[in-house]
Motif scaffolding. Structure first.
Motif, mmCIF file in Angstrom:
data_model
loop_
_atom_site.group_PDB
_atom_site.id
_atom_site.type_symbol
_atom_site.label_atom_id
_atom_site.label_comp_id
_atom_site.label_asym_id
_atom_site.label_seq_id
_atom_site.Cartn_x
_atom_site.Cartn_y
_atom_site.Cartn_z
ATOM 1 N N TYR A 137 70.720 -8.533 31.857
ATOM 2 C CA TYR A 137 71.805 -9.073 32.685
ATOM 3 C C TYR A 137 72.738 -9.920 31.824
ATOM 4 O O TYR A 137 72.304 -10.510 30.828
ATOM 5 C CB TYR A 137 71.217 -9.932 33.813
ATOM 6 C CG TYR A 137 70.625 -9.106 34.924
ATOM 7 C CD1 TYR A 137 71.431 -8.608 35.938
ATOM 8 C CD2 TYR A 137 69.276 -8.806 34.952
ATOM 9 C CE1 TYR A 137 70.903 -7.834 36.956
ATOM 10 C CE2 TYR A 137 68.728 -8.022 35.960
ATOM 11 C CZ TYR A 137 69.557 -7.545 36.963
ATOM 12 O OH TYR A 137 69.035 -6.773 37.964
ATOM 13 N N ARG A 195 69.147 -12.418 41.247
ATOM 14 C CA ARG A 195 69.068 -11.690 39.982
ATOM 15 C C ARG A 195 70.370 -11.788 39.213
ATOM 16 O O ARG A 195 71.435 -11.589 39.755
ATOM 17 C CB ARG A 195 68.739 -10.215 40.241
ATOM 18 C CG ARG A 195 67.294 -9.996 40.522
ATOM 19 C CD ARG A 195 66.937 -8.535 40.419
ATOM 20 N NE ARG A 195 67.954 -7.679 41.000
ATOM 21 C CZ ARG A 195 67.702 -6.470 41.481
ATOM 22 N NH1 ARG A 195 66.492 -5.996 41.455
ATOM 23 N NH2 ARG A 195 68.672 -5.732 41.968
ATOM 24 N N GLY A 196 70.244 -12.083 37.927
ATOM 25 C CA GLY A 196 71.456 -12.227 37.136
ATOM 26 C C GLY A 196 71.991 -13.643 37.145
ATOM 27 O O GLY A 196 72.930 -13.955 36.450
ATOM 28 N N PHE A 197 71.377 -14.510 37.970
ATOM 29 C CA PHE A 197 71.769 -15.920 37.971
ATOM 30 C C PHE A 197 70.480 -16.720 37.836
ATOM 31 O O PHE A 197 69.852 -17.039 38.821
ATOM 32 C CB PHE A 197 72.421 -16.331 39.296
ATOM 33 C CG PHE A 197 73.612 -15.502 39.678
ATOM 34 C CD1 PHE A 197 74.893 -15.925 39.393
ATOM 35 C CD2 PHE A 197 73.439 -14.294 40.356
ATOM 36 C CE1 PHE A 197 75.980 -15.172 39.774
ATOM 37 C CE2 PHE A 197 74.542 -13.536 40.730
ATOM 38 C CZ PHE A 197 75.806 -13.980 40.432
ATOM 39 N N HIS A 234 84.505 -11.292 32.341
ATOM 40 C CA HIS A 234 84.410 -10.844 33.732
ATOM 41 C C HIS A 234 83.437 -9.685 33.901
ATOM 42 O O HIS A 234 83.717 -8.729 34.633
ATOM 43 C CB HIS A 234 85.785 -10.442 34.283
ATOM 44 C CG HIS A 234 86.779 -11.566 34.286
ATOM 45 N ND1 HIS A 234 86.429 -12.867 34.517
ATOM 46 C CD2 HIS A 234 88.112 -11.573 34.067
ATOM 47 C CE1 HIS A 234 87.507 -13.627 34.447
ATOM 48 N NE2 HIS A 234 88.541 -12.861 34.176
ATOM 49 N N LEU A 235 82.299 -9.776 33.240
ATOM 50 C CA LEU A 235 81.245 -8.789 33.535
ATOM 51 C C LEU A 235 80.728 -9.060 34.936
ATOM 52 O O LEU A 235 80.824 -10.173 35.439
ATOM 53 C CB LEU A 235 80.097 -8.921 32.526
ATOM 54 C CG LEU A 235 80.374 -8.427 31.120
ATOM 55 C CD1 LEU A 235 79.097 -8.506 30.295
ATOM 56 C CD2 LEU A 235 80.898 -6.994 31.128
ATOM 57 N N PHE A 236 80.159 -8.036 35.575
ATOM 58 C CA PHE A 236 79.589 -8.230 36.901
ATOM 59 C C PHE A 236 78.192 -8.818 36.734
ATOM 60 O O PHE A 236 77.289 -8.144 36.241
ATOM 61 C CB PHE A 236 79.557 -6.905 37.655
ATOM 62 C CG PHE A 236 80.907 -6.221 37.701
ATOM 63 C CD1 PHE A 236 82.047 -6.940 38.054
ATOM 64 C CD2 PHE A 236 81.050 -4.886 37.376
ATOM 65 C CE1 PHE A 236 83.301 -6.338 38.086
ATOM 66 C CE2 PHE A 236 82.295 -4.266 37.402
ATOM 67 C CZ PHE A 236 83.411 -4.999 37.757
ATOM 68 N N PRO A 237 78.001 -10.087 37.113
ATOM 69 C CA PRO A 237 76.759 -10.785 36.754
ATOM 70 C C PRO A 237 75.522 -10.245 37.470
ATOM 71 O O PRO A 237 74.414 -10.468 37.006
ATOM 72 C CB PRO A 237 77.035 -12.237 37.160
ATOM 73 C CG PRO A 237 78.109 -12.156 38.181
ATOM 74 C CD PRO A 237 78.943 -10.963 37.840
ATOM 75 N N HIS A 238 75.726 -9.551 38.591
ATOM 76 C CA HIS A 238 74.568 -9.078 39.352
ATOM 77 C C HIS A 238 74.125 -7.694 38.894
ATOM 78 O O HIS A 238 73.283 -7.077 39.538
ATOM 79 C CB HIS A 238 74.888 -9.076 40.846
ATOM 80 C CG HIS A 238 76.088 -8.231 41.200
ATOM 81 N ND1 HIS A 238 77.334 -8.443 40.646
ATOM 82 C CD2 HIS A 238 76.233 -7.193 42.044
ATOM 83 C CE1 HIS A 238 78.188 -7.573 41.133
ATOM 84 N NE2 HIS A 238 77.549 -6.796 41.991
ATOM 85 N N MET A 239 74.693 -7.221 37.792
ATOM 86 C CA MET A 239 74.334 -5.893 37.298
ATOM 87 C C MET A 239 73.941 -5.998 35.828
ATOM 88 O O MET A 239 74.500 -6.808 35.089
ATOM 89 C CB MET A 239 75.523 -4.951 37.407
ATOM 90 C CG MET A 239 75.984 -4.721 38.818
ATOM 91 S SD MET A 239 77.375 -3.595 38.794
ATOM 92 C CE MET A 239 77.849 -3.696 40.498
ATOM 93 N N GLY A 259 88.310 -13.389 38.809
ATOM 94 C CA GLY A 259 88.235 -12.489 37.655
ATOM 95 C C GLY A 259 87.402 -11.251 37.957
ATOM 96 O O GLY A 259 87.649 -10.172 37.408
ATOM 97 N N GLN A 260 86.419 -11.400 38.847
ATOM 98 C CA GLN A 260 85.577 -10.267 39.220
ATOM 99 C C GLN A 260 86.417 -9.179 39.889
ATOM 100 O O GLN A 260 86.279 -8.002 39.602
ATOM 101 C CB GLN A 260 84.481 -10.734 40.178
ATOM 102 C CG GLN A 260 83.481 -11.657 39.527
ATOM 103 C CD GLN A 260 82.620 -10.913 38.539
ATOM 104 O OE1 GLN A 260 82.007 -9.917 38.874
ATOM 105 N NE2 GLN A 260 82.582 -11.391 37.309
ATOM 106 N N VAL A 302 73.946 -12.886 31.960
ATOM 107 C CA VAL A 302 73.557 -14.272 31.614
ATOM 108 C C VAL A 302 72.742 -14.346 30.344
ATOM 109 O O VAL A 302 72.765 -15.357 29.650
ATOM 110 C CB VAL A 302 72.652 -14.976 32.665
ATOM 111 C CG1 VAL A 302 73.442 -15.860 33.533
ATOM 112 C CG2 VAL A 302 71.730 -14.057 33.371
ATOM 113 N N ALA A 333 88.758 -7.576 37.290
ATOM 114 C CA ALA A 333 88.072 -6.614 36.423
ATOM 115 C C ALA A 333 87.796 -5.313 37.180
ATOM 116 O O ALA A 333 87.994 -4.216 36.653
ATOM 117 C CB ALA A 333 86.770 -7.212 35.908
ATOM 118 N N GLN A 354 77.678 -10.647 45.240
ATOM 119 C CA GLN A 354 77.666 -11.957 44.595
ATOM 120 C C GLN A 354 77.795 -13.072 45.614
ATOM 121 O O GLN A 354 77.248 -14.160 45.430
ATOM 122 C CB GLN A 354 78.804 -12.047 43.582
ATOM 123 C CG GLN A 354 78.598 -11.123 42.408
ATOM 124 C CD GLN A 354 79.699 -11.263 41.382
ATOM 125 O OE1 GLN A 354 79.917 -12.325 40.824
ATOM 126 N NE2 GLN A 354 80.416 -10.178 41.138
#
Ligand SMILES: Nc1ncnc2c1ncn2[C@@H]1O[C@H](COP(=O)(O)OP(=O)(O)O)[C@@H](O)[C@H]1O
Ligand SMILES: [Mg+2]
Lengths: 253, 309
Positions: free
Chosen positions: A146, B285-287, A100-105, B186-187, A148, B190, B209
């Motif tokens: 990131y 970003r991040g995806f 559950h890491l924050f994917p946008h950070m 889960g976000q 991912v 956390a 997100q």
């Protein structure tokens, strides 16, 4: 000195389904407790209760001598206001099976977010400490990556650093290596081992027998919402007294 | 048998690079030819037909009244879409509230504004003075703070903001809600375990997100908004279509002026497309799974070659 975690006949229901049916246990300061048990036995629920993420229905649960989720005034329990609950959660770190890491950070942003937002630490201070923490879990070169782009093991180590950034007095791990490829399990366990050596109080739900035997001070076997067996890891894991424990261990090993 | 000898040989000698003859696609060429033929016919009739009066179009394309209308349309779109987005976020968060009164109020709002035609809503706001000649602001059955005549408050601009903004808020709230729901629970778990408050989690974790899901339909909504501003012609607001109308009311060059307006609408929506592309990239970003089947790559693989997927 009071125990870090003290559970007295803790019960938890979801609607009609009783998931915890009287959990009694104690974790002292600086101790590592490993909890194992079959899926659905209530291990995650118990951890969530300790961190005020779920409310217990009966019994008493104390963290660091303070009642979890409620305040006792005379004979009555009062629900804690949201702010109080949040403040208490901030003192307990939690690591999840699916990270559950924050994917946008980025990794560093994941680690600095809560100290800045919750503890009101200055941004520079948080970055400094975040960099140091990520270095300690071996990710000094991944600060600006990131999630991912990180492997499962790396993500879980960021998650550990993120929890540590809040300077918790207690760390809860819910099957931290269950979602990892076998070759990545070791690096996460190593980070946890190091944390235990530094004296962190930890409750770890895990099926890593080697880790439990080596690091844990206590082992607990849970099944169907009750503690079936608790004691020294070598006893519980090595020569279990109960049939249910034996059956489970024979399946896991 | 000595297998190690075999594998060694395979590793040292790299086989020759494959140079296959690409598959031909005659069907694609035929389809393209038919499409081009129709396009040519359409262009020819548009360019040569007398009714379009292209010289008139050229004459009015940069007329100051038209340009004024273009600016007004841009302004209105930004303003009303902005109102819509803010209302949408608020209504979506309210809708997800555990308090039944709060979520019920949001439901009622969405139900009403999605269930009635936009044109009717605009006419309604425009004529509100007939319903409530005076408007007062205060506590029900208590003191009043502001008291005014409806006609002086509900100007064409206010009609626009109420009509388009409130309506858009109802649509946006459904889009925002879908985005919020799409974020893994889960976000939140956390973030809660780190001691973040509900508001902080919404603002720092969930909404950023949710943006990935929210932005593409919001782009569509903005394009619809841009075009829907033309409905304000019934409220005498001086947007693009109103400007065009006020010109052809005098000179009767209806078709050329409608073409002028259409050209400007196309220009503005095209700019929005480009803007949407950049905003999507920002929140992606991040995806990195974003689809990158660009026009360029489609041209490169058009006639021949292997098509991926
Ligand atoms: N939020 C919830 N609502 C309803 N039932 C739940 C919820 N969370 C867990 N449960 C149920 O509680 C039981 C114990 O779950 P859990 O604590 O996740 O077990 P474990 O972690 O030991 O596998 C399961 O039967 C599960 O379905
Ligand atoms: Mg579990």
């Amino acid at each position: 000195m009071t125990a870090m975690v003290k559970a007295e006949a803790v019960h938890k229901r979801f609607g009609r389904l009783e998931v915890l049916k009287g959990i009694t246990l104690e974790v002292d300061r600086g101790e590592v407790m490993c909890i194992l048990g079959p899926s659905g036995s209530g291990k995650s629920t118990f951890l969530r209760c300790i961190n005020h993420l779920d409310k217990i229905n009966a019994g008493r649960l104390y963290v660091d001598g303070e009642l979890v989720g409620y305040r006792e005034r005379g004979a009555k329990l009062h629900e804690l206001p949201e702010r109080e609950v949040a403040r208490k959660r901030a003192q307990v770190g939690m690591v999840f099976q699916h990270f559950h890491l924050f994917p946008h950070m980025t990794a560093l942003e994941n680690v600095t977010l809560a100290p800045v937002q919750v503890s009101k630490v200055s941004r520079d201070e948080a970055r400094k400490r975040g960099t140091e923490l990520l270095g300690r879990v071996g990710l000094a070169d991944k600060l600006n990556t990131y999630p991912v782009a990180l492997s499962g093991g790396q993500q879980q180590r960021v998650a550990i650093a993120r929890a540590l950034a809040m300077r918790p007095k207690l760390m809860l791990f819910d099957e931290p290596t269950s979602a990892l490829d076998p070759e990545l399990v070791g690096e996460v366990l190593e980070a946890m081992r190091q944390l235990a050596r530094e004296g962190m109080t930890m409750i770890v739900v895990t099926h890593e027998m080697g880790f439990a035997r080596e690091v844990a001070d206590k082992a607990v076997f849970m099944d169907d919402g009750v503690v079936v067996e608790a004691g020294q890891p070598e006893d519980v894991l090595g020569s279990p007294k109960h049939e249910r424990t034996r059956t489970f261990l024979s399946k896991v090993l | 048998m000595d297998t190690s000898e075999l594998t060694k040989e395979k590793r040292t000698e790299r086989p020759e690079e494959i140079k296959a003859v690409p598959v031909r696609h005659p069907g694609r060429w035929i389809a393209a030819a038919i499409v081009l033929l129709f396009a040519a016919a359409a262009v020819r009739s548009i360019v040569t037909s007398q009714g379009f009066q292209w010289h008139v179009v050229g004459h009015y394309l940069f007329d100051s009244r038209i340009l004024h209308g273009v600016l007004a349309t841009v302004y209105l779109t930004a303003l009303c879409q902005g109102i819509g987005i803010v209302l949408g976020v608020v209504a979506a968060v309210m809708r997800l509230s555990p308090n039944p009164i709060v979520s019920g109020a949001s439901w009622l709002y969405i139900w009403f504004f999605r269930g009635t035609p936009l044109l009717v809503q605009i006419l309604f706001w425009y004529n509100i003075a007939a319903l409530f000649p005076t408007i007062s602001l205060g506590i029900p059955f208590g003191p009043t703070f502001v008291h005014a005549h409806a006609n002086s408050i509900v100007t064409p601009l206010v009609t626009a903001m109420l009509g388009l903004g409130l309506n858009e808020g109802a649509y946006m709230s459904e889009i925002v809600r879908a985005g919020i729901i799409s974020v893994d629970e889960g976000q939140t778990l956390a973030a809660q375990s780190l001691g973040m408050s509900r508001l902080q989690i919404m603002r720092r974790i969930v909404l950023p997100q949710a943006m990935r899901v929210i932005i593409p339909p919001t782009g569509n909504e903005t394009i619809s908004m841009l075009k829907n501003t033309s409905l304000l012609i019934v409220a005498s607001y001086g947007e693009l279509l109103f400007s065009a109308q006020s010109i052809y009311d005098v000179n009767y060059k209806v078709i050329p002026l409608l073409i002028v307006a259409s050209i400007w609408y196309l220009v503005m929506t095209s700019v929005l497309y480009v803007g949407q592309y950049f905003v999507e990239r920002r929140f992606g970003r991040g995806f990195t799974r974003a689809e990158r089947a660009t026009m360029r790559s489609r041209w490169l693989t058009f006639g021949a070659g292997s098509m991926a997927r």
